[in-house]
Design a protein around this motif. Structure first.
Motif, PDB file in Angstrom:
ATOM      1  N   GLU A 184      52.575  20.337  37.937  1.00  0.00           N
ATOM      2  CA  GLU A 184      51.551  19.296  37.977  1.00  0.00           C
ATOM      3  C   GLU A 184      52.193  17.956  38.316  1.00  0.00           C
ATOM      4  O   GLU A 184      53.364  17.725  37.977  1.00  0.00           O
ATOM      5  CB  GLU A 184      50.824  19.152  36.632  1.00  0.00           C
ATOM      6  CG  GLU A 184      49.952  20.313  36.234  1.00  0.00           C
ATOM      7  CD  GLU A 184      49.288  20.072  34.879  1.00  0.00           C
ATOM      8  OE1 GLU A 184      48.423  20.875  34.508  1.00  0.00           O
ATOM      9  OE2 GLU A 184      49.653  19.088  34.197  1.00  0.00           O
ATOM     10  N   VAL A 185      51.416  17.066  38.934  1.00  0.00           N
ATOM     11  CA  VAL A 185      51.916  15.732  39.240  1.00  0.00           C
ATOM     12  C   VAL A 185      50.825  14.706  38.983  1.00  0.00           C
ATOM     13  O   VAL A 185      49.641  14.963  39.227  1.00  0.00           O
ATOM     14  CB  VAL A 185      52.418  15.639  40.708  1.00  0.00           C
ATOM     15  CG1 VAL A 185      51.302  15.961  41.694  1.00  0.00           C
ATOM     16  CG2 VAL A 185      53.020  14.279  41.000  1.00  0.00           C
ATOM     17  N   TYR A 186      51.249  13.566  38.461  1.00  0.00           N
ATOM     18  CA  TYR A 186      50.344  12.428  38.294  1.00  0.00           C
ATOM     19  C   TYR A 186      51.102  11.181  38.722  1.00  0.00           C
ATOM     20  O   TYR A 186      52.237  10.965  38.296  1.00  0.00           O
ATOM     21  CB  TYR A 186      49.878  12.276  36.848  1.00  0.00           C
ATOM     22  CG  TYR A 186      48.967  11.091  36.633  1.00  0.00           C
ATOM     23  CD1 TYR A 186      47.663  11.098  37.121  1.00  0.00           C
ATOM     24  CD2 TYR A 186      49.416   9.953  35.968  1.00  0.00           C
ATOM     25  CE1 TYR A 186      46.823  10.014  36.944  1.00  0.00           C
ATOM     26  CE2 TYR A 186      48.582   8.857  35.792  1.00  0.00           C
ATOM     27  CZ  TYR A 186      47.292   8.892  36.276  1.00  0.00           C
ATOM     28  OH  TYR A 186      46.460   7.797  36.105  1.00  0.00           O
ATOM     29  N   ALA A 187      50.497  10.372  39.568  1.00  0.00           N
ATOM     30  CA  ALA A 187      51.192   9.205  40.098  1.00  0.00           C
ATOM     31  C   ALA A 187      50.339   7.951  40.003  1.00  0.00           C
ATOM     32  O   ALA A 187      49.124   7.991  40.205  1.00  0.00           O
ATOM     33  CB  ALA A 187      51.579   9.447  41.557  1.00  0.00           C
ATOM     34  N   ILE A 188      51.008   6.850  39.704  1.00  0.00           N
ATOM     35  CA  ILE A 188      50.408   5.519  39.777  1.00  0.00           C
ATOM     36  C   ILE A 188      51.186   4.764  40.845  1.00  0.00           C
ATOM     37  O   ILE A 188      52.414   4.691  40.788  1.00  0.00           O
ATOM     38  CB  ILE A 188      50.494   4.780  38.436  1.00  0.00           C
ATOM     39  CG1 ILE A 188      49.748   5.554  37.349  1.00  0.00           C
ATOM     40  CG2 ILE A 188      49.932   3.368  38.563  1.00  0.00           C
ATOM     41  CD1 ILE A 188      49.937   4.987  35.960  1.00  0.00           C
ATOM     42  N   ALA A 298      51.302  13.825  44.985  1.00  0.00           N
ATOM     43  CA  ALA A 298      51.453  12.537  44.296  1.00  0.00           C
ATOM     44  C   ALA A 298      50.621  11.460  44.985  1.00  0.00           C
ATOM     45  O   ALA A 298      50.002  10.622  44.324  1.00  0.00           O
ATOM     46  CB  ALA A 298      52.929  12.136  44.263  1.00  0.00           C
ATOM     47  N   ILE A 299      50.596  11.493  46.317  1.00  0.00           N
ATOM     48  CA  ILE A 299      49.771  10.540  47.063  1.00  0.00           C
ATOM     49  C   ILE A 299      48.292  10.771  46.753  1.00  0.00           C
ATOM     50  O   ILE A 299      47.536   9.823  46.512  1.00  0.00           O
ATOM     51  CB  ILE A 299      50.053  10.663  48.573  1.00  0.00           C
ATOM     52  CG1 ILE A 299      51.490  10.223  48.877  1.00  0.00           C
ATOM     53  CG2 ILE A 299      49.060   9.825  49.380  1.00  0.00           C
ATOM     54  CD1 ILE A 299      51.941  10.526  50.292  1.00  0.00           C
ATOM     55  N   LYS A 306      43.851  11.149  39.453  1.00  0.00           N
ATOM     56  CA  LYS A 306      43.726  12.430  38.772  1.00  0.00           C
ATOM     57  C   LYS A 306      45.050  13.183  38.797  1.00  0.00           C
ATOM     58  O   LYS A 306      45.884  12.994  39.678  1.00  0.00           O
ATOM     59  CB  LYS A 306      42.661  13.297  39.466  1.00  0.00           C
ATOM     60  CG  LYS A 306      41.243  12.757  39.362  1.00  0.00           C
ATOM     61  CD  LYS A 306      40.266  13.675  40.077  1.00  0.00           C
ATOM     62  CE  LYS A 306      38.844  13.151  39.977  1.00  0.00           C
ATOM     63  NZ  LYS A 306      37.876  14.025  40.719  1.00  0.00           N
ATOM     64  N   ILE A 307      45.230  14.054  37.797  1.00  0.00           N
ATOM     65  CA  ILE A 307      46.362  14.982  37.794  1.00  0.00           C
ATOM     66  C   ILE A 307      46.095  16.030  38.877  1.00  0.00           C
ATOM     67  O   ILE A 307      44.981  16.525  39.012  1.00  0.00           O
ATOM     68  CB  ILE A 307      46.521  15.662  36.410  1.00  0.00           C
ATOM     69  CG1 ILE A 307      46.877  14.621  35.362  1.00  0.00           C
ATOM     70  CG2 ILE A 307      47.561  16.766  36.474  1.00  0.00           C
ATOM     71  CD1 ILE A 307      46.868  15.161  33.938  1.00  0.00           C
ATOM     72  N   VAL A 308      47.129  16.359  39.640  1.00  0.00           N
ATOM     73  CA  VAL A 308      46.979  17.347  40.706  1.00  0.00           C
ATOM     74  C   VAL A 308      47.867  18.553  40.392  1.00  0.00           C
ATOM     75  O   VAL A 308      49.066  18.396  40.133  1.00  0.00           O
ATOM     76  CB  VAL A 308      47.372  16.758  42.068  1.00  0.00           C
ATOM     77  CG1 VAL A 308      47.270  17.829  43.170  1.00  0.00           C
ATOM     78  CG2 VAL A 308      46.477  15.571  42.405  1.00  0.00           C
ATOM     79  N   ASN A 309      47.277  19.723  40.389  1.00  0.00           N
ATOM     80  CA  ASN A 309      48.031  20.958  40.210  1.00  0.00           C
ATOM     81  C   ASN A 309      48.719  21.339  41.512  1.00  0.00           C
ATOM     82  O   ASN A 309      48.137  21.209  42.583  1.00  0.00           O
ATOM     83  CB  ASN A 309      47.111  22.111  39.770  1.00  0.00           C
ATOM     84  CG  ASN A 309      46.557  21.905  38.373  1.00  0.00           C
ATOM     85  OD1 ASN A 309      47.286  21.524  37.470  1.00  0.00           O
ATOM     86  ND2 ASN A 309      45.283  22.159  38.197  1.00  0.00           N
TER      87      ASN A 309
END
Length: 311
Positions: A184-188, A298-299, A306-309
């Motif tokens: 999973e990835v979450y980015a700001i 991440a982009i 949102k968190i992306v699987n």
């Protein structure tokens, strides 16, 4: 003698040219770039052929080629090289889309040629030492790995944002240290001085409750390239620029012995060795595609909040 060429001789490509020219058992035959003045001056310097059309370079019966062109051109140039029966090292990221990455990987496999992706930090001696320490169990179970890759903006980078340009290095490096893929990835992230994102904090989830955090920007006036590895028995600090690794535990602070060297030289030596022996490169198309997949996710994450699987 391995006959090689370099397509794209800008800031990074010129280093490929220099190192190939110095390598034993390698003949630098020709170089190509759309900038005629630049490619001719460099060709004169090294005594090789110059082309502004890379297809002419691919007619030189080469064994291998480095592709150091803008990311959006990676697929086309790589496929043309493969179609000329030439082994390929293409700079990171592997491509601009996952579909293009798949096409490149499939083409190389079908042709029986080497496709290696230029994730240069894999070949930093400090990376090798940290990986060795992790695998020895000295730090115990690793629960968190964080990185800082920051510095001033380079105006030559126009086709991608910082996640694809710099963040992808640490996505790959953290995955390599864990010997595992991101789930999973979450980015700001945001953009203040560039047309695309120029600062980002990328949170990565791995199995077994392990975390990764990659912090990167083009806003810091000085360059920093560091990694922190936290285990249940100690902490490791890696500096990519100084090529140092320091270990802290409950009793000691120790500096690991690192045999320093130029990462790009080690990368190109590995590429040539893969061609000679037929062994699989450390960073194959599959590893390159995973880093790209996570970077693109991440982009998507920062744009959608949102968190992306990762599939």
């Amino acid at each position: 003698m391995i006959r090689v060429g370099v397509i794209g001789v800008g800031a990074m490509g010129q280093h490929h040219v220099r190192i190939y020219n110095e390598m034993e058992g390698v003949e630098l035959v020709s170089i190509s770039d759309v900038d005629q003045k630049r490619v001719e001056e460099l060709a004169d310097q090294y005594g090789v052929k110059a082309f502004t059309d890379y297809n002419k370079l691919l007619e030189e019966d080469l064994d291998a080629v480095s592709i150091v062109v803008p990311t959006t051109l990676h697929k086309k140039v790589t496929l043309d090289a493969i179609n000329s029966n030439t082994n390929v090292l293409v700079e990171k990221p592997i491509a601009d889309t996952l579909e293009n990455a798949d096409i490149m990987i499939e083409a190389a496999e079908k042709a029986g040629l080497t496709l290696m992706i230029g994730h240069i930090e894999r070949f930093n001696p400090a990376t090798s030492k940290m990986k060795e320490i992790i695998e020895s169990g000295l730090l115990g179970k690793i629960v968190s790995i964080s990185t800082r890759r920051v510095g001033p903006y380079n105006p030559r980078i126009r086709d991608v944002g910082i996640i694809l340009d710099l963040g992808v290095h640490d996505i790959d490096a953290i995955s390599y240290m864990y010997a595992s893929n991101v789930s999973e990835v979450y980015a700001i992230a945001g953009k203040d001085i560039h047309s695309q994102e120029d600062h980002a904090s990328i949170m990565l989830r791995f199995g077994d409750d392990r975390a990764g955090l990659a912090s990167t920007n083009w806003l810091t006036p000085h360059k920093v390239r560091q990694m922190e590895v936290i285990g249940v028995h100690g902490v490791g600090y890696l500096d990519y620029i100084d090529q140092t690794v320091t270990i802290h535990d409950a009793k000691w602070v120790r500096n690991a012995k690192v045999e320093k060297g130029e990462p790009l030289e080690k990368e190109l030596e590995h590429f040539i060795d893969c061609i000679r022996t037929g062994k699989k490169p450390i960073v194959s198309g599959v590893e390159g595609k995973h880093a790209l997949n996570v970077a693109l996710a991440a982009i998507e994450s920062y744009k959608t909040n949102k968190i992306v699987n990762i599939k």
